[in-house]
Write a protein that holds these residues in place. Sequence first.
Motif, mmCIF file in Angstrom:
data_model
loop_
_atom_site.group_PDB
_atom_site.id
_atom_site.type_symbol
_atom_site.label_atom_id
_atom_site.label_comp_id
_atom_site.label_asym_id
_atom_site.label_seq_id
_atom_site.Cartn_x
_atom_site.Cartn_y
_atom_site.Cartn_z
ATOM 1 N N ASN A 134 0.802 -1.225 0.000
ATOM 2 C CA ASN A 134 0.000 0.000 0.000
ATOM 3 C C ASN A 134 0.834 1.275 0.000
ATOM 4 O OD1 ASN A 134 -2.573 -1.371 0.244
ATOM 5 N ND2 ASN A 134 -1.935 -1.873 2.328
ATOM 6 N N ARG A 135 2.162 1.121 -0.074
ATOM 7 C CA ARG A 135 3.032 2.296 -0.106
ATOM 8 C C ARG A 135 4.391 1.875 -0.656
ATOM 9 N NH1 ARG A 135 1.610 0.634 4.090
ATOM 10 N NH2 ARG A 135 0.177 2.357 4.477
ATOM 11 N N GLN A 136 5.166 2.859 -0.982
ATOM 12 C CA GLN A 136 6.512 2.609 -1.493
ATOM 13 C C GLN A 136 7.461 2.375 -0.318
ATOM 14 O OE1 GLN A 136 8.482 6.004 -3.317
ATOM 15 N NE2 GLN A 136 9.098 4.748 -5.055
ATOM 16 N N VAL A 137 8.215 1.273 -0.384
ATOM 17 C CA VAL A 137 9.150 0.924 0.687
ATOM 18 C C VAL A 137 10.524 0.652 0.090
ATOM 19 C CG1 VAL A 137 9.698 -0.700 2.547
ATOM 20 C CG2 VAL A 137 7.320 -0.057 2.131
ATOM 21 N N PHE A 138 11.547 1.235 0.709
ATOM 22 C CA PHE A 138 12.938 0.957 0.362
ATOM 23 C C PHE A 138 13.595 0.288 1.562
ATOM 24 C CE2 PHE A 138 11.819 4.455 -2.369
ATOM 25 C CZ PHE A 138 12.503 4.238 -3.551
ATOM 26 N N ALA A 139 14.487 -0.650 1.291
ATOM 27 C CA ALA A 139 15.259 -1.280 2.368
ATOM 28 C C ALA A 139 16.709 -1.380 1.956
ATOM 29 C CB ALA A 139 14.697 -2.654 2.698
ATOM 30 N N ILE A 140 17.573 -0.725 2.732
ATOM 31 C CA ILE A 140 19.020 -0.901 2.553
ATOM 32 C C ILE A 140 19.416 -2.069 3.446
ATOM 33 C CG2 ILE A 140 21.273 0.167 2.884
ATOM 34 C CD1 ILE A 140 19.908 2.882 2.476
ATOM 35 N N SER A 141 19.950 -3.126 2.828
ATOM 36 C CA SER A 141 20.144 -4.364 3.588
ATOM 37 C C SER A 141 21.413 -5.087 3.165
ATOM 38 C CB SER A 141 18.928 -5.273 3.389
ATOM 39 O OG SER A 141 19.101 -6.492 4.074
ATOM 40 N N HIS A 142 21.951 -5.870 4.123
ATOM 41 C CA HIS A 142 23.076 -6.769 3.842
ATOM 42 C C HIS A 142 22.618 -8.219 3.839
ATOM 43 C CE1 HIS A 142 26.273 -3.778 3.978
ATOM 44 N NE2 HIS A 142 25.738 -3.273 5.078
ATOM 45 N N LEU A 143 21.334 -8.452 4.061
ATOM 46 C CA LEU A 143 20.834 -9.814 4.216
ATOM 47 C C LEU A 143 20.173 -10.320 2.936
ATOM 48 C CD1 LEU A 143 19.269 -9.609 7.779
ATOM 49 C CD2 LEU A 143 21.551 -10.367 7.141
ATOM 50 N N PRO A 144 20.597 -11.472 2.447
ATOM 51 C CA PRO A 144 20.006 -12.026 1.215
ATOM 52 C C PRO A 144 18.526 -12.364 1.381
ATOM 53 C CG PRO A 144 21.455 -13.637 2.266
ATOM 54 C CD PRO A 144 21.683 -12.340 2.958
ATOM 55 N N GLN A 145 18.127 -12.777 2.593
ATOM 56 C CA GLN A 145 16.717 -13.111 2.824
ATOM 57 C C GLN A 145 15.829 -11.886 2.599
ATOM 58 O OE1 GLN A 145 19.212 -13.697 4.913
ATOM 59 N NE2 GLN A 145 19.122 -15.771 5.766
ATOM 60 N N VAL A 146 16.317 -10.727 3.010
ATOM 61 C CA VAL A 146 15.557 -9.482 2.824
ATOM 62 C C VAL A 146 15.664 -9.022 1.368
ATOM 63 C CG1 VAL A 146 15.370 -7.050 3.479
ATOM 64 C CG2 VAL A 146 15.821 -8.780 5.229
ATOM 65 N N ALA A 147 16.872 -9.091 0.813
ATOM 66 C CA ALA A 147 17.096 -8.617 -0.554
ATOM 67 C C ALA A 147 16.242 -9.372 -1.563
ATOM 68 C CB ALA A 147 18.568 -8.743 -0.903
ATOM 69 N N SER A 148 15.973 -10.637 -1.294
ATOM 70 C CA SER A 148 15.202 -11.450 -2.239
ATOM 71 C C SER A 148 13.725 -11.057 -2.282
ATOM 72 C CB SER A 148 15.334 -12.930 -1.881
ATOM 73 O OG SER A 148 14.713 -13.193 -0.623
ATOM 74 N N LYS A 149 13.260 -10.280 -1.309
ATOM 75 C CA LYS A 149 11.835 -9.923 -1.240
ATOM 76 C C LYS A 149 11.477 -8.748 -2.143
ATOM 77 C CE LYS A 149 11.340 -12.846 2.222
ATOM 78 N NZ LYS A 149 10.656 -14.125 2.030
ATOM 79 N N GLY A 150 12.467 -8.038 -2.634
ATOM 80 C CA GLY A 150 12.200 -6.809 -3.363
ATOM 81 C C GLY A 150 11.532 -7.001 -4.714
ATOM 82 N N ASP A 151 10.725 -5.991 -5.064
ATOM 83 C CA ASP A 151 10.165 -5.951 -6.415
ATOM 84 C C ASP A 151 11.197 -5.379 -7.378
ATOM 85 O OD1 ASP A 151 7.499 -6.782 -5.575
ATOM 86 O OD2 ASP A 151 7.354 -4.802 -4.658
ATOM 87 N N ALA A 152 12.082 -4.544 -6.862
ATOM 88 C CA ALA A 152 13.179 -3.975 -7.646
ATOM 89 C C ALA A 152 14.429 -4.004 -6.780
ATOM 90 C CB ALA A 152 12.846 -2.552 -8.079
ATOM 91 N N HIS A 153 15.575 -3.986 -7.439
ATOM 92 C CA HIS A 153 16.831 -4.146 -6.704
ATOM 93 C C HIS A 153 17.873 -3.199 -7.308
ATOM 94 C CE1 HIS A 153 19.638 -7.204 -4.535
ATOM 95 N NE2 HIS A 153 20.183 -6.002 -4.564
ATOM 96 N N ILE A 154 18.464 -2.351 -6.460
ATOM 97 C CA ILE A 154 19.506 -1.418 -6.901
ATOM 98 C C ILE A 154 20.796 -1.754 -6.168
ATOM 99 C CG2 ILE A 154 20.244 1.003 -6.937
ATOM 100 C CD1 ILE A 154 17.268 1.781 -6.981
ATOM 101 N N ARG A 155 21.859 -1.878 -6.936
ATOM 102 C CA ARG A 155 23.174 -2.147 -6.336
ATOM 103 C C ARG A 155 23.996 -0.865 -6.389
ATOM 104 N NH1 ARG A 155 28.496 -4.252 -7.774
ATOM 105 N NH2 ARG A 155 28.000 -4.144 -9.988
ATOM 106 N N ILE A 156 24.622 -0.562 -5.265
ATOM 107 C CA ILE A 156 25.500 0.605 -5.181
ATOM 108 C C ILE A 156 26.937 0.095 -5.078
ATOM 109 C CG2 ILE A 156 26.093 2.676 -3.856
ATOM 110 C CD1 ILE A 156 23.265 2.818 -2.872
ATOM 111 N N TYR A 157 27.822 0.675 -5.870
ATOM 112 C CA TYR A 157 29.212 0.231 -5.851
ATOM 113 C C TYR A 157 30.118 1.404 -6.193
ATOM 114 C CZ TYR A 157 28.688 0.120 -10.944
ATOM 115 O OH TYR A 157 28.456 0.457 -12.260
ATOM 116 N N LYS A 158 31.393 1.233 -5.878
ATOM 117 C CA LYS A 158 32.376 2.264 -6.176
ATOM 118 C C LYS A 158 33.290 1.787 -7.296
ATOM 119 C CE LYS A 158 34.044 3.031 -1.986
ATOM 120 N NZ LYS A 158 34.723 3.664 -0.845
ATOM 121 N N THR A 159 33.699 2.745 -8.112
ATOM 122 C CA THR A 159 34.635 2.440 -9.194
ATOM 123 C C THR A 159 35.550 3.640 -9.377
ATOM 124 O OG1 THR A 159 34.808 1.709 -11.486
ATOM 125 C CG2 THR A 159 33.109 3.358 -11.002
#
Length: 552
Positions: free
Chosen positions: A481-506
């Motif tokens: 019923n609303r937009q939710v973002f989760a910053i996580s290190h856990l694969p169990q949580v990461a797998s629940k997302g409808d979309a997934h953004i990876r942040i990295y340095k280069t």
Amino acid sequence: MLQSLAIKNFALIEDIKLDFSEGFTIITGETGSGKSILLDALSLVLGKRADLSSLRNREEKCVIEAEFSLGNYPLASFFAEEELDYDDTTIIRREILPSGKSRAFINDSPVTLEVLSQLGKSLIDIHSQHDTQQLSEEEFQFFLIDSLAGNTSLLEEYQETLKLYRKENKKLKELLDFQKNTQKEHDYNTFVLEELQEAHLEEGMQEELEEYYKQASNSESIRDNLSESARLLSEEETGIMTQMRELSSLFSRLSPYSETYNDLYERLDSCYIELDDISREIYDLADNIEFDPKQLVRVQKKLQKIYDLQKKHKVSTVKELMDIEEEYAQKVTQMENIEGDILLQEKVVANHLKELNSLAQKLHTTREKVVPTLTKSLQSTLKDLGMPNAQFQISLIPTEEYLSLGNDHLSFLFSANKGGNFGLLKKTASGGELSRIMLTIKHLLATKIALPTIIFDEIDTGVSGEIAHKMGEIMKQMSQNRQVFAISHLPQVASKGDAHIRIYKTDIAGRTTTQFQVLSYEERIEEIAQMLGGKNITESAREHAKQLLSKN
């Protein structure tokens, strides 16, 4: 909801633009990759103060622009109050100039950070690990209870009544203080007024009294002079009137001989007639010279009273004394009327207090009804989150003091262990427990009120396995019923997302840069597999990642 975010020349970010979707979005990345930079950028859009250290290149300005869809937010009135153009698609922009100055815009209209912050609170709720301290704040605890009890309108009515009560009670205290502090002054003013009133002052009275006093106090001399004047005028042989008659008679005999003699005769005759009139008036005055000694004493006292008042008030006329009398009369009247003003104000305050008490009782009743449900829901959800013995003791005790949230004293105690002692949350719950409690509360609130976009920043720290899976499920449910973002290190949580953004340095051209990548399904498998097993991804990790994703 947050539709897009563009960041230019901010910290390690050179120039990026991200588009977001509804539902549950996962943000992952290694420690130090720049996830906090994303939150800092959003915080600037929401009204946080900025400084030059935010600039990547200090010779260019930093621009952060967020686009929001406001269709589901009741914000049209806010825009109207702030005289801003309202649009279902609203753009907020922050600019930090190389000079250090910062500017904020809503739909291209410049606004203050205060206005931006007020709007931001309705758009995004960023929850980090450190925000769990809210749980121990009474204001947040009341917000939780009142939200579940549906007390929003009732609380607003109570607060408006409280504002009126405090305003009117302040007026009453001011009247009482005025009465107390001016009592001595009032006594003096009354004395002065009565003293002036006793003089029965009238314009012109001083001149009349002074004339009477001069005549009465010199009556013998006046009588003697009038008698002597009468004698000089009418003495039979040598009196002025006798001589005047003889003179007139002489010229009456001369008048036939010349016009000049005739003119003199007429003038002498006129003088005789006037002198005769004067003589009669002097006789009358002389016969009526009688003054009452008692009246003279009264006049003398009255004049002395006037002179004393003039000296006291440093004036020289009765008119000035009358003006002073009017001034003191107004002061005395005002003070005498204050008793009635106080009685009227006491009734006003009593009416507001009665209404305030009624509303406070309604708040207390509705709160008490929801406490058992709240307690049960918290304990039930926390049991699923690996806290089977979590217990709450929530009590509301009415007091005689009316505060902004009612007249209840709220006790919100917690125990994590069976048979353990209950205590304040901040003292009895660990960081991980507080995170799970906060997630549970946010989940409960989401079922009752329209929460804005929620960003959970590593709320799952300190948990793993099935508990992590349950936490992910709760956030997934909230995203329906609303937009939710989760910053996580856990694969169990990461797998629940409808979309997934990876942040990295280069490293680009010798400079470290933070990058963002929206992951495809295959890329999500690789990312979650790496979260499961590290950089050296095994096939079993990939299979495990696929299994996690398939469950969602």
